[in-house]
Design a protein around this motif. Structure first.
Motif, PDB file in Angstrom:
ATOM      1  N   GLY A  36       0.964  -1.201  -0.060  1.00 41.27           N
ATOM      2  CA  GLY A  36       0.027   0.024   0.273  1.00 41.27           C
ATOM      3  C   GLY A  36       0.742   1.342   0.010  1.00 41.27           C
ATOM      4  O   GLY A  36       0.157   2.601   0.074  1.00 41.27           O
ATOM      5  N   LYS A  37       1.726   0.740   0.403  1.00 39.04           N
ATOM      6  CA  LYS A  37       3.229   1.804   0.076  1.00 39.04           C
ATOM      7  C   LYS A  37       3.166   3.568  -1.150  1.00 39.04           C
ATOM      8  O   LYS A  37       3.094   4.380  -1.214  1.00 39.04           O
ATOM      9  N   CYS A  38       2.330   2.832  -2.219  1.00 36.73           N
ATOM     10  CA  CYS A  38       2.612   3.718  -3.579  1.00 36.73           C
ATOM     11  C   CYS A  38       0.877   4.513  -3.385  1.00 36.73           C
ATOM     12  O   CYS A  38       1.095   5.417  -3.990  1.00 36.73           O
ATOM     13  N   CYS A  39       0.294   4.353  -2.554  1.00 36.01           N
ATOM     14  CA  CYS A  39      -0.830   4.637  -2.501  1.00 36.01           C
ATOM     15  C   CYS A  39      -0.500   6.283  -1.283  1.00 36.01           C
ATOM     16  O   CYS A  39      -1.628   6.578  -1.139  1.00 36.01           O
ATOM     17  N   LEU A  40       0.154   5.688  -0.968  1.00 30.30           N
ATOM     18  CA  LEU A  40       1.193   7.519  -0.367  1.00 30.30           C
ATOM     19  C   LEU A  40       0.690   8.308  -0.791  1.00 30.30           C
ATOM     20  O   LEU A  40       2.230   8.152  -1.579  1.00 30.30           O
ATOM     21  N   ASN A  41       0.637   9.781  -0.405  1.00 30.73           N
ATOM     22  CA  ASN A  41       1.005  10.890  -0.780  1.00 30.73           C
ATOM     23  C   ASN A  41       3.121  11.157  -0.696  1.00 30.73           C
ATOM     24  O   ASN A  41       3.200  10.400   0.491  1.00 30.73           O
ATOM     25  N   LYS A  42       3.084  11.690  -1.168  1.00 34.20           N
ATOM     26  CA  LYS A  42       4.098  11.574  -1.697  1.00 34.20           C
ATOM     27  C   LYS A  42       4.496  13.510  -1.654  1.00 34.20           C
ATOM     28  O   LYS A  42       4.101  14.055  -2.283  1.00 34.20           O
ATOM     29  N   LEU A  43       6.029  13.593  -1.530  1.00 37.53           N
ATOM     30  CA  LEU A  43       6.539  14.885  -1.050  1.00 37.53           C
ATOM     31  C   LEU A  43       7.851  15.415  -2.286  1.00 37.53           C
ATOM     32  O   LEU A  43       8.371  14.526  -1.900  1.00 37.53           O
ATOM     33  N   LEU A  53       8.054   9.687   1.317  1.00 40.10           N
ATOM     34  CA  LEU A  53       6.554   9.397   1.782  1.00 40.10           C
ATOM     35  C   LEU A  53       6.213   9.383   2.826  1.00 40.10           C
ATOM     36  O   LEU A  53       7.044  10.073   3.817  1.00 40.10           O
ATOM     37  N   THR A  54       4.203   9.994   2.808  1.00 42.84           N
ATOM     38  CA  THR A  54       3.940  10.802   4.523  1.00 42.84           C
ATOM     39  C   THR A  54       3.317   9.177   4.634  1.00 42.84           C
ATOM     40  O   THR A  54       2.376   8.662   3.331  1.00 42.84           O
ATOM     41  N   ARG A  55       2.371   9.631   5.772  1.00 43.84           N
ATOM     42  CA  ARG A  55       1.535   8.519   6.233  1.00 43.84           C
ATOM     43  C   ARG A  55       0.398   8.991   5.761  1.00 43.84           C
ATOM     44  O   ARG A  55      -0.844   8.471   5.677  1.00 43.84           O
ATOM     45  N   VAL A  56       0.094   9.961   4.873  1.00 38.19           N
ATOM     46  CA  VAL A  56      -0.836  10.768   4.098  1.00 38.19           C
ATOM     47  C   VAL A  56      -1.980   9.639   3.260  1.00 38.19           C
ATOM     48  O   VAL A  56      -1.020   9.912   1.784  1.00 38.19           O
ATOM     49  N   ALA A  57      -2.795   8.802   2.990  1.00 39.10           N
ATOM     50  CA  ALA A  57      -2.817   8.104   2.164  1.00 39.10           C
ATOM     51  C   ALA A  57      -4.179   8.679   0.591  1.00 39.10           C
ATOM     52  O   ALA A  57      -4.880   9.225   1.255  1.00 39.10           O
ATOM     53  N   CYS A  58      -3.665   8.184  -0.079  1.00 35.71           N
ATOM     54  CA  CYS A  58      -4.490   8.665  -1.072  1.00 35.71           C
ATOM     55  C   CYS A  58      -6.363   7.976  -0.664  1.00 35.71           C
ATOM     56  O   CYS A  58      -6.094   6.942   0.235  1.00 35.71           O
ATOM     57  N   THR A 136      -2.388   4.695   8.867  1.00 37.17           N
ATOM     58  CA  THR A 136      -1.588   6.175   7.509  1.00 37.17           C
ATOM     59  C   THR A 136      -3.304   7.450   8.208  1.00 37.17           C
ATOM     60  O   THR A 136      -3.611   6.461   9.300  1.00 37.17           O
ATOM     61  N   VAL A 137      -2.754   7.898   7.513  1.00 34.56           N
ATOM     62  CA  VAL A 137      -3.874   9.611   7.999  1.00 34.56           C
ATOM     63  C   VAL A 137      -4.767   9.719   6.461  1.00 34.56           C
ATOM     64  O   VAL A 137      -3.971   9.475   5.549  1.00 34.56           O
ATOM     65  N   SER A 138      -5.957  10.096   6.665  1.00 33.48           N
ATOM     66  CA  SER A 138      -7.188  10.395   5.423  1.00 33.48           C
ATOM     67  C   SER A 138      -6.042  12.122   5.030  1.00 33.48           C
ATOM     68  O   SER A 138      -5.847  12.724   5.512  1.00 33.48           O
ATOM     69  N   GLU A 139      -6.963  11.682   3.631  1.00 31.18           N
ATOM     70  CA  GLU A 139      -5.734  12.980   2.788  1.00 31.18           C
ATOM     71  C   GLU A 139      -6.935  13.872   3.197  1.00 31.18           C
ATOM     72  O   GLU A 139      -6.962  14.987   3.025  1.00 31.18           O
ATOM     73  N   PHE A 140      -8.252  13.915   3.016  1.00 26.08           N
ATOM     74  CA  PHE A 140      -9.328  14.763   3.487  1.00 26.08           C
ATOM     75  C   PHE A 140      -9.452  15.598   4.376  1.00 26.08           C
ATOM     76  O   PHE A 140      -9.816  16.210   5.204  1.00 26.08           O
ATOM     77  N   ILE A 144      -2.914  19.607   2.807  1.00 21.01           N
ATOM     78  CA  ILE A 144      -1.473  19.670   2.428  1.00 21.01           C
ATOM     79  C   ILE A 144       0.031  20.438   3.389  1.00 21.01           C
ATOM     80  O   ILE A 144       0.699  20.211   2.921  1.00 21.01           O
ATOM     81  N   GLU A 145      -0.649  21.531   3.930  1.00 20.60           N
ATOM     82  CA  GLU A 145       0.673  22.029   4.589  1.00 20.60           C
ATOM     83  C   GLU A 145       0.659  21.699   6.202  1.00 20.60           C
ATOM     84  O   GLU A 145       1.929  21.753   6.326  1.00 20.60           O
ATOM     85  N   GLU A 146       0.269  20.085   5.927  1.00 26.06           N
ATOM     86  CA  GLU A 146       0.298  19.582   7.302  1.00 26.06           C
ATOM     87  C   GLU A 146       1.106  18.404   7.157  1.00 26.06           C
ATOM     88  O   GLU A 146       1.974  17.427   8.002  1.00 26.06           O
ATOM     89  N   TRP A 147       1.473  18.243   5.435  1.00 27.72           N
ATOM     90  CA  TRP A 147       1.198  16.777   5.122  1.00 27.72           C
ATOM     91  C   TRP A 147       3.217  16.503   5.946  1.00 27.72           C
ATOM     92  O   TRP A 147       3.777  15.173   5.749  1.00 27.72           O
TER      93      TRP A 147
END
Length: 156
Positions: A36-43, A53-58, A136-140, A144-147
């Motif tokens: 599932g790591k490819c579904c994490l939002n990246k910076l 990678l961040t813990r912020v999931a798609c 993970t944490v929700s992207e919703f 984004i400023e906390e990612w």
């Protein structure tokens, strides 16, 4: 689970016998370890190009199964979701997780001992604690400023 990876009927250690561009669709999909790591939002650092990678999931990731809840139609919900293929690995492998089978094989490395193709157990990725299950944490719910507060160290 909505999208179990089909690893039945595959030739033994097919990934060692065939180049990535010669794999059929089932073999290609079976390389996914289900972390599932490819579904994490990246910076990505604009200057260095480093990707973290961040813990912020798609929004479509089920963080218990570590599978996409809408895999066959995910582009209807997330148009920017990448369809990883042998012919685009050279432009996408750099942001894939360090433990990703696609990235590892593309780089000429071996699959890790915990990979489900080697263990014959889809839970082995979770038992090895390299999946995103349950953390993970929700992207919703995460602006984004906390990612940056949710950056993870790899490999994890």
């Amino acid at each position: 689970m909505t999208n179990q990876i089909n690893r039945t009927g595959l030739a033994k250690r097919f990934w060692e016998k065939k180049p990535l561009h010669k794999l059929n669709q089932q073999e290609w999909e079976a390389l996914c370890d289900g972390c599932g790591k490819c579904c994490l939002n990246k910076l990505e650092d604009e200057d260095s190009g480093e990707v973290v990678l961040t813990r912020v999931a798609c929004r479509l990731l089920d963080d218990q199964s570590c599978q996409c809840t809408q895999y066959p139609i995910r582009h209807q919900f997330v148009p920017e979701c990448i369809v990883l293929k042998p012919d685009n690995l050279d432009t996408h492998a750099y942001w894939m997780p360090q433990t990703c089978a696609y990235r590892l094989l593309w780089q000429g490395n071996r699959l890790p001992d915990w990979h489900p193709l080697l263990t014959q157990d889809p839970e082995s990725v979770h038992a090895a604690e390299v999946s995103v299950r349950g953390w993970t944490v929700s992207e919703f719910e995460t602006p984004i400023e906390e990612w940056e507060d949710h950056i993870i160290e790899e490999p994890t």
